[in-house]
Scaffold this active site. Sequence first.
Site, PDB file in Angstrom:
ATOM      1  N   LYS A  80     -13.794   2.997   2.763  1.00  0.00           N
ATOM      2  CA  LYS A  80     -12.533   3.139   2.016  1.00  0.00           C
ATOM      3  C   LYS A  80     -12.814   3.360   0.538  1.00  0.00           C
ATOM      4  O   LYS A  80     -13.721   2.734  -0.035  1.00  0.00           O
ATOM      5  CB  LYS A  80     -11.693   1.862   2.222  1.00  0.00           C
ATOM      6  CG  LYS A  80     -10.321   1.910   1.579  1.00  0.00           C
ATOM      7  CD  LYS A  80      -9.547   0.625   1.874  1.00  0.00           C
ATOM      8  CE  LYS A  80      -8.144   0.657   1.289  1.00  0.00           C
ATOM      9  NZ  LYS A  80      -7.407  -0.588   1.553  1.00  0.00           N
ATOM     10  N   SER A 155      -3.001   0.028   3.826  1.00  0.00           N
ATOM     11  CA  SER A 155      -3.442   1.081   2.941  1.00  0.00           C
ATOM     12  C   SER A 155      -4.729   1.777   3.406  1.00  0.00           C
ATOM     13  O   SER A 155      -5.006   2.890   2.970  1.00  0.00           O
ATOM     14  CB  SER A 155      -3.653   0.512   1.546  1.00  0.00           C
ATOM     15  OG  SER A 155      -4.657  -0.467   1.565  1.00  0.00           O
ATOM     16  N   SER A 179      -3.844  -4.429   5.248  1.00  0.00           N
ATOM     17  CA  SER A 179      -4.314  -3.040   5.129  1.00  0.00           C
ATOM     18  C   SER A 179      -5.398  -2.613   6.099  1.00  0.00           C
ATOM     19  O   SER A 179      -5.677  -1.424   6.208  1.00  0.00           O
ATOM     20  CB  SER A 179      -4.782  -2.772   3.711  1.00  0.00           C
ATOM     21  OG  SER A 179      -3.664  -2.488   2.926  1.00  0.00           O
TER      22      SER A 179
HETATM   23  N1  GLN Z   1       1.071  -3.388   2.313  1.00  0.00           N
HETATM   24  C1  GLN Z   1       0.575  -4.505   1.566  1.00  0.00           C
HETATM   25  C2  GLN Z   1       0.762  -4.261   0.095  1.00  0.00           C
HETATM   26  O1  GLN Z   1       1.171  -3.200  -0.256  1.00  0.00           O
HETATM   27  C3  GLN Z   1      -0.853  -4.775   1.899  1.00  0.00           C
HETATM   28  C4  GLN Z   1      -1.812  -3.863   1.240  1.00  0.00           C
HETATM   29  C5  GLN Z   1      -3.249  -4.266   1.475  1.00  0.00           C
HETATM   30  O2  GLN Z   1      -3.557  -5.041   2.356  1.00  0.00           O
HETATM   31  N2  GLN Z   1      -4.131  -3.740   0.629  1.00  0.00           N
HETATM   32  O3  GLN Z   1       0.528  -5.084  -0.697  1.00  0.00           O
END
Ligand code: GLN
Length: 476
Positions: A80, A155, A179
């Site tokens: 990532k 994400s 994410s």
């Molecule tokens: N969707 C969650 C957020 O926007 C989790 C994102 C993540 O785990 N990086 O904070």
Amino acid sequence: MTNIDLRSAKRLVEAIRLGEVSIVDVVEASLNKIKELDKDINAFITINSKKALAAAESLDTKLKRGEKVGALCGLPIAVKDVISTAGLETTCGSKILKGYIPPYDATVVAKLKEAGAVIVGKTNTDEFAMGSTTEFSAFGPTRNPVDKSRVAGGSSGGSGAAVAAGMVPLSLGSDTGGSIRCPAAFCGVVGLKPTYGSVSRYGLISYANSLEQIGPFAANVDDCALLFQCISGWDPMDSTSYRNPPKVESSKICRRVAVPKEFFGEGVEDAVARSVWRGIEALKDGGYVVEEVSLSTLDYALPAYYIIAMAEASSNLARFDGLRYGLSLKSGYRDWNTYFSKCRAKGFGPEVKRRILLGTYVLSAGYYGAYYLKAQKIRNILKTQFQQLFTKYGLIAGPTMPTTPFKIGEKIEDPLLMYMIDINTVPPNLTGHPAISVPVHKEGELPVGLQIIAPYFCEERLFQAAKIVEESLRRQ
Ligand code: GLN
């Protein structure tokens, strides 16, 4: 050789060790697959072809000489783009870091290299990992390989999609509030958020330090476990990593599963509930005892998560000022403050800006007690309740996501709706517990993930249970 199946890491390692295929063959197959499919999927921000092939060649030479090559033995892997890779652009899915080339490897990347993995590219992500669909990436959304009109989740959508499409057998994501588990559920692969402190965060570009962990994606549970073993362990460079994680004894409790009714609350689609119960039934068939419970604090987890995450984000993102990393503007501004503002206004996307503003607000004098402090109190209560539940039960289970993957663009205009889909994934980030998502949908249906949560450092227990689900559903 292009017809190499990249879906099983274990099988590929075997084939390489037996000399049936070379590492160059496997890495080439992965790069070809990326070339063929990624125009439509957009899982990658950067492809590392040249260096990957060079690394593959040198690993092949090592193998031929009979030298030791680690457990990942030449496997192509995607990382990532929030994880630092020396000499390889790392953007966090943001224009503000376009062109930034880290001078060092994150500890997990160093560990991958030590284990003999070959990094074929950096995967797409919502900007600074803030989002649940990858639509907030400055480099365009990742499309779901199962249905390209739908989101891949986020994400770490690029990492989930790359494995689901068979471009790589393994990938790394980061999970601050779901994410890893969200794209795993949406793309139909396995994803693990490890116990907080079990994997080094050194070199992970922080979104919210107290919540996030780096973790593995794979097409099956065994491969996910293999990658977790390679990246976990104490790191002197990360003071939040654990030196001696407690050994947890197996006991009768291990096979008791709690299913909180709040996980099936408002907004959970019927198709999701149906598949998740199939997974839970598979656990029962495998000898687990399942009981429904209630955990009332779960209702407060989402607001608490978003307050804490945004507060931490507003502080972490202060370092991106157009001077030290990535984007810089031609000089000519009167003073530094104007320069910083112009750079940040130009470099950050709308979701990141929203979070910096909200995060700054909840930390400001006068509001701190009403928001941030309260959120931390909820976090503590939730931790205590999870710990209490784990004195009676060995696992907690429920749907990873309340919905199946929806259409690209469907929720993007409504931030609240977007935040709501994280309702079941954020609790283990607040408490630090490990959680896995394993596919439970039937073939031909849109993907659904079963989330299983375990006590601290009991990842092994998660793999065991997830494997039972995986095997039982494969037989059906
Ligand atoms: N969707 C969650 C957020 O926007 C989790 C994102 C993540 O785990 N990086 O904070």
